[in-house]
Design an enzyme around this catalytic site. Structure first.
Site, mmCIF file in Angstrom:
data_model
loop_
_atom_site.group_PDB
_atom_site.id
_atom_site.type_symbol
_atom_site.label_atom_id
_atom_site.label_comp_id
_atom_site.label_asym_id
_atom_site.label_seq_id
_atom_site.Cartn_x
_atom_site.Cartn_y
_atom_site.Cartn_z
ATOM 1 N N ASN A 16 7.462 61.491 48.885
ATOM 2 C CA ASN A 16 6.665 62.366 49.763
ATOM 3 C C ASN A 16 5.637 63.105 48.929
ATOM 4 O OD1 ASN A 16 7.858 64.991 48.852
ATOM 5 N ND2 ASN A 16 9.710 63.979 49.581
ATOM 6 N N ASP A 48 22.814 65.682 51.142
ATOM 7 C CA ASP A 48 22.022 66.915 51.237
ATOM 8 C C ASP A 48 22.445 67.818 50.071
ATOM 9 O OD1 ASP A 48 21.135 69.564 51.899
ATOM 10 O OD2 ASP A 48 20.721 68.796 53.906
ATOM 11 N N LYS A 73 22.463 74.777 57.169
ATOM 12 C CA LYS A 73 22.748 74.655 55.726
ATOM 13 C C LYS A 73 23.605 75.804 55.209
ATOM 14 C CE LYS A 73 19.133 71.522 55.142
ATOM 15 N NZ LYS A 73 18.773 70.423 54.292
HETATM 16 N N1 CTP Z 1 17.475 69.515 50.978
HETATM 17 C C1 CTP Z 1 18.372 69.010 50.065
HETATM 18 N N2 CTP Z 1 18.798 67.720 50.169
HETATM 19 C C2 CTP Z 1 18.351 66.934 51.173
HETATM 20 C C3 CTP Z 1 17.427 67.443 52.105
HETATM 21 C C4 CTP Z 1 17.005 68.739 51.971
HETATM 22 O O1 CTP Z 1 18.764 69.728 49.143
HETATM 23 N N3 CTP Z 1 18.791 65.679 51.252
HETATM 24 C C5 CTP Z 1 17.089 70.941 50.872
HETATM 25 C C6 CTP Z 1 15.647 71.160 50.477
HETATM 26 O O2 CTP Z 1 15.536 71.293 49.065
HETATM 27 C C7 CTP Z 1 15.334 72.473 51.181
HETATM 28 C C8 CTP Z 1 16.162 72.390 52.447
HETATM 29 O O3 CTP Z 1 17.231 71.500 52.160
HETATM 30 O O4 CTP Z 1 15.794 73.580 50.462
HETATM 31 C C9 CTP Z 1 15.432 71.912 53.671
HETATM 32 O O5 CTP Z 1 14.745 70.728 53.384
HETATM 33 P P1 CTP Z 1 13.774 70.045 54.457
HETATM 34 O O6 CTP Z 1 13.244 68.798 53.890
HETATM 35 O O7 CTP Z 1 12.823 71.065 55.005
HETATM 36 O O8 CTP Z 1 14.767 69.756 55.657
HETATM 37 P P2 CTP Z 1 15.785 68.618 55.936
HETATM 38 O O9 CTP Z 1 17.154 69.139 55.658
HETATM 39 O O10 CTP Z 1 15.407 67.376 55.222
HETATM 40 O O11 CTP Z 1 15.633 68.456 57.508
HETATM 41 P P3 CTP Z 1 14.433 67.758 58.351
HETATM 42 O O12 CTP Z 1 14.020 66.544 57.575
HETATM 43 O O13 CTP Z 1 15.100 67.446 59.635
HETATM 44 O O14 CTP Z 1 13.353 68.778 58.494
#
Ligand code: CTP
Length: 418
Positions: free
Chosen positions: A223, A321, A360
């Site tokens: 990304n 996650d 979370k």
């Molecule tokens: N995060 C993480 N591991 C993942 C996904 C997210 O540690 N596999 C953490 C990111 O570092 C951030 C938070 O969770 O602190 C939210 O990440 P974000 O990408 O905004 O959200 P997602 O959990 O991926 O949810 P979505 O894609 O539905 O927005």
């Protein structure tokens, strides 16, 4: 090359109102002091330069005057000081003294407490509250000599802080220890020294940047995260006195000064590195834009467009996650870890971010509109906790990082606060 980091910081004028007395002693590294002076001035600091006679053989006071915008002091007999006591006044009118370069001879002078020329006189006469930072620069044999090591150890015992030295090719053509640290590193040391130590004794683990999930040897899922916010936070936490580990996905950013960096590629690598480096007690900040999905299979050879790619539609598997795993760990649940999450959204910022904080289970979540900030040097944030949300207006990521570190320090539960 970390120079852009210090240059960018200097552009923030983060040292506005700070006074630095920069002392040059005899060594080729004097040419680096010119660059250092420029960085400090650009950051808003008032820089007063003083030079020994030997330093004036390597670079002229005219150069240092032009860069600092102030007349340079080179002699204790300089009658410009109204009371003719430059050595007393200079040390009283500064927040910090930095000797860069500090020659082997000058280290010996410091160790002995000599007072027969302006720079050593000023160091000796400095009030106890004024820090003395010393950046040695000399040939490797001079550096290795027990006399030099003894002198610097004595200077440290007397309150000086020694910065460096660096390793590498020397002006004499030899290779070894003894190089003066680069101007950006000295700049960072000064900036850190002048920062309030609101996270003294804390351990902070930060994730930053994107992850990269391979599809085949040349392609992958990733990304647009640049990692800038996470790196800015690592720098701010280090300056605030914390021990910082930065687990970074693939980014093109220099490692902040005195920060331990662990490079990873995939989300699974990131989780493993985080679990390996997670402190027993401390702060975890997840700024990384972790890929939620990875290819179920990684092809060993490049997938060809005229064959297998059309037949085999990409199968995805969900990644772990990282934040949720840490936030639900026994350390976090027992209150020994303070977890901060980030959220990058493209719409309904508040609604999505509030739901994410709940999901979370983190006490604090920092939300921003991802695509509008990816790769930029500034950002606007929304801080969400159980009380509600507070908006932080657009500012540089460095400034926001410092603000966020202060906010985290304020929010630390009693068992974590120092
Ligand atoms: N995060 C993480 N591991 C993942 C996904 C997210 O540690 N596999 C953490 C990111 O570092 C951030 C938070 O969770 O602190 C939210 O990440 P974000 O990408 O905004 O959200 P997602 O959990 O991926 O949810 P979505 O894609 O539905 O927005």
């Amino acid at each position: 090359m970390n120079m852009p980091c210090a240059t960018a910081m200097a552009g923030n004028r983060e040292l506005t109102g700070r006074r630095i007395l920069l002392g040059l002693t005899g060594g080729v590294a004097c040419y680096k002091a010119a660059e250092l002076c420029r960085l400090l001035v650009k950051a808003g600091a008032t820089v007063q330069v003083m030079m020994t006679e030997a330093a004036c053989q390597f670079i002229t006071p005219v150069t240092m005057q032009a860069l600092s915008g102030r007349a340079v002091f080179t002699s204790q007999w300089d009658a410009r000081s109204p009371d003719n006591m430059a050595h007393i006044r200079l040390g009283r009118e500064t927040d910090l003294i930095l000797l860069a370069p500090c020659s082997a001879d000058f280290a010996a002078r410091l160790a002995l407490g000599r007072a027969d020329e302006l720079v050593s006189l000023t160091c000796l006469a400095r009030p106890r509250g004024v820090p003395l930072l010393v950046a040695p620069a000399m040939n490797r044999e001079m550096w290795d000599h027990p006399a030099t090591q003894r002198n610097l150890a004595q200077a440290q015992a007397d309150g000086a802080q020694v910065l460096g030295v660096g390793h590498g090719e020397q002006a004499c053509g030899e290779v070894g220890d003894g190089r003066m640290l680069e101007p950006w590193a000295l700049y960072e040391a000064v900036a850190a020294h002048l920062s309030p130590k609101i996270l003294a004794g804390q351990s902070v683990l930060i994730t930053a940047g994107p992850t990269y999930e391979a599809i085949d040897p040349v392609r992958g899922i990733t990304n647009r995260s640049s990692g800038k916010m996470g790196f800015a936070l690592a720098r701010a936490a280090q300056q605030a006195g914390a021990r910082v580990t930065l687990v970074a996905g693939p980014v093109h950013l220099p490692t902040p000064y005195e920060v331990q960096r662990v490079d990873v590629q995939s989300a699974r690598d990131m989780l493993q590195a985080v679990q390996q480096h997670l402190p027993e007690k401390g702060i975890f900040i997840a700024t990384a834009a972790v890929a939620d999905w990875r290819s179920a299979e990684v092809a060993e050879q490049k997938i060809k467009k005229d064959g297998d790619a059309r037949n085999s539609f990409l199968q995805l598997e969900e990644n772990p996650d990282v934040l949720a795993t840490v936030a639900q760990s026994p350390q976090a649940r027992s209150g020994a870890l303070f977890c901060v999450g980030f959220a990058a959204e493209t719409e309904k910022l508040l609604t999505h971010a509030q739901a994410k904080r709940q999901r979370k289970q983190v006490p604090l979540l920092v939300a921003n509109l991802g695509p509008a900030t990816f790769g930029k040097d500034d950002n606007a944030l929304l801080l969400i906790d159980e009380q509600g949300a507070v908006e932080w207006p657009r500012a540089s990521k460095q400034a926001l990082a410092q603000q966020l570190v202060a906010e985290i320090a304020r929010r630390l539960p009693d068992n974590l606060a120092t």
